[in-house]
Design a protein around this motif. Sequence first.
Motif, PDB file in Angstrom:
ATOM      1  N   ASP A  56       0.334  -1.118  -0.482  1.00  0.00           N
ATOM      2  CA  ASP A  56      -0.029  -0.205  -0.071  1.00  0.00           C
ATOM      3  C   ASP A  56       0.703   1.415   0.431  1.00  0.00           C
ATOM      4  O   ASP A  56       0.566   1.925  -0.498  1.00  0.00           O
ATOM      5  N   VAL A  57       1.847   1.718   0.730  1.00  0.00           N
ATOM      6  CA  VAL A  57       2.758   2.052   1.041  1.00  0.00           C
ATOM      7  C   VAL A  57       3.573   2.488  -0.294  1.00  0.00           C
ATOM      8  O   VAL A  57       3.332   3.997  -0.655  1.00  0.00           O
ATOM      9  N   ASP A  58       3.837   1.345  -1.478  1.00  0.00           N
ATOM     10  CA  ASP A  58       4.148   1.977  -2.054  1.00  0.00           C
ATOM     11  C   ASP A  58       3.450   2.496  -3.437  1.00  0.00           C
ATOM     12  O   ASP A  58       4.133   3.440  -4.163  1.00  0.00           O
ATOM     13  N   GLY A  59       2.903   1.737  -3.012  1.00  0.00           N
ATOM     14  CA  GLY A  59       1.536   2.360  -4.022  1.00  0.00           C
ATOM     15  C   GLY A  59       1.392   4.256  -3.944  1.00  0.00           C
ATOM     16  O   GLY A  59       0.469   4.825  -4.898  1.00  0.00           O
ATOM     17  N   MET A  60       0.926   4.200  -2.865  1.00  0.00           N
ATOM     18  CA  MET A  60       0.834   5.428  -2.397  1.00  0.00           C
ATOM     19  C   MET A  60       2.004   6.677  -3.122  1.00  0.00           C
ATOM     20  O   MET A  60       1.734   7.981  -3.128  1.00  0.00           O
ATOM     21  N   THR A  61       3.365   6.279  -2.722  1.00  0.00           N
ATOM     22  CA  THR A  61       4.128   6.109  -2.900  1.00  0.00           C
ATOM     23  C   THR A  61       4.158   7.275  -4.859  1.00  0.00           C
ATOM     24  O   THR A  61       4.652   8.078  -4.689  1.00  0.00           O
ATOM     25  N   LYS A  62       3.452   5.937  -5.142  1.00  0.00           N
ATOM     26  CA  LYS A  62       4.025   6.125  -7.012  1.00  0.00           C
ATOM     27  C   LYS A  62       3.142   6.847  -6.614  1.00  0.00           C
ATOM     28  O   LYS A  62       3.162   7.738  -7.942  1.00  0.00           O
ATOM     29  N   GLU A  63       1.460   6.879  -6.426  1.00  0.00           N
ATOM     30  CA  GLU A  63       0.182   7.806  -6.554  1.00  0.00           C
ATOM     31  C   GLU A  63       1.020   9.363  -6.459  1.00  0.00           C
ATOM     32  O   GLU A  63       0.696  10.414  -6.977  1.00  0.00           O
ATOM     33  N   ILE A  64       1.342   9.602  -5.029  1.00  0.00           N
ATOM     34  CA  ILE A  64       2.465  11.012  -4.904  1.00  0.00           C
ATOM     35  C   ILE A  64       2.849  11.568  -5.823  1.00  0.00           C
ATOM     36  O   ILE A  64       3.199  12.806  -6.058  1.00  0.00           O
ATOM     37  N   LYS A  65       3.891  11.189  -6.146  1.00  0.00           N
ATOM     38  CA  LYS A  65       5.118  11.240  -7.684  1.00  0.00           C
ATOM     39  C   LYS A  65       4.373  11.550  -8.318  1.00  0.00           C
ATOM     40  O   LYS A  65       4.337  12.818  -9.310  1.00  0.00           O
ATOM     41  N   ARG A  66       3.173  10.758  -9.113  1.00  0.00           N
ATOM     42  CA  ARG A  66       2.265  11.628 -10.562  1.00  0.00           C
ATOM     43  C   ARG A  66       1.716  11.895 -10.282  1.00  0.00           C
ATOM     44  O   ARG A  66       1.499  13.024 -11.212  1.00  0.00           O
ATOM     45  N   LEU A  67       1.157  12.676  -9.071  1.00  0.00           N
ATOM     46  CA  LEU A  67      -0.121  13.837  -8.389  1.00  0.00           C
ATOM     47  C   LEU A  67       1.083  15.054  -8.704  1.00  0.00           C
ATOM     48  O   LEU A  67       0.891  16.040  -8.783  1.00  0.00           O
ATOM     49  N   GLN A  68       2.768  14.453  -8.033  1.00  0.00           N
ATOM     50  CA  GLN A  68       3.647  16.242  -8.030  1.00  0.00           C
ATOM     51  C   GLN A  68       3.880  15.933  -9.567  1.00  0.00           C
ATOM     52  O   GLN A  68       4.266  17.560  -9.307  1.00  0.00           O
ATOM     53  N   SER A  69       3.564  15.378 -10.218  1.00  0.00           N
ATOM     54  CA  SER A  69       4.454  15.662 -11.370  1.00  0.00           C
ATOM     55  C   SER A  69       3.469  16.378 -11.840  1.00  0.00           C
ATOM     56  O   SER A  69       3.558  17.627 -13.191  1.00  0.00           O
ATOM     57  N   ARG A  70       1.534  15.669 -11.952  1.00  0.00           N
ATOM     58  CA  ARG A  70       1.189  16.560 -12.778  1.00  0.00           C
ATOM     59  C   ARG A  70       0.791  18.004 -12.423  1.00  0.00           C
ATOM     60  O   ARG A  70       0.444  18.878 -12.802  1.00  0.00           O
TER      61      ARG A  70
END
Length: 162
Positions: A56-70
Amino acid sequence: MSKLYEISDRYKNIQELLDNPDLPEADILQALNKIDEEFDTKAENIAKLISSLNADVDGMTKEIKRLQSRKSVQEHRVDGLKCYIYGHMKAINKRKIKGKLFTLSIQKNSPSVNILDEGAIPGQYKIPQPPKLDKKAILTDLKQGVEVNGAEIKQGTSLRIR
């Protein structure tokens, strides 16, 4: 002996407890202690729970990076659109546009300092910085047998799950 579905339900309930950020850790530990199983089996099942949480943490980290990029892309678009309007308003010498929802105007910003040559600035304008320890260099020297006053090698233990 508990039935498999009962054990699964217990761990599912614990997973729900872990998903609640407002719940005190003591309540989670109490729930874990209530599960009646052999220690090795219980430890392995908790390791499975840890693995699930790490996923779950890994998924959240990827989502955070995706949203930061966006977010960064959107911020650049906003800046670009502002520059577009600013450039055209300057070109036609228009200082203010009063619309139905927005008023756009070109105005002076607050004064700021532009440093041309940092070395030429007098010392009275420089803020002294406290020295910072190079812990990597200290560790390297300690490992090589060099004595460093005020420092020692520390090595603890932790649980590793593979």
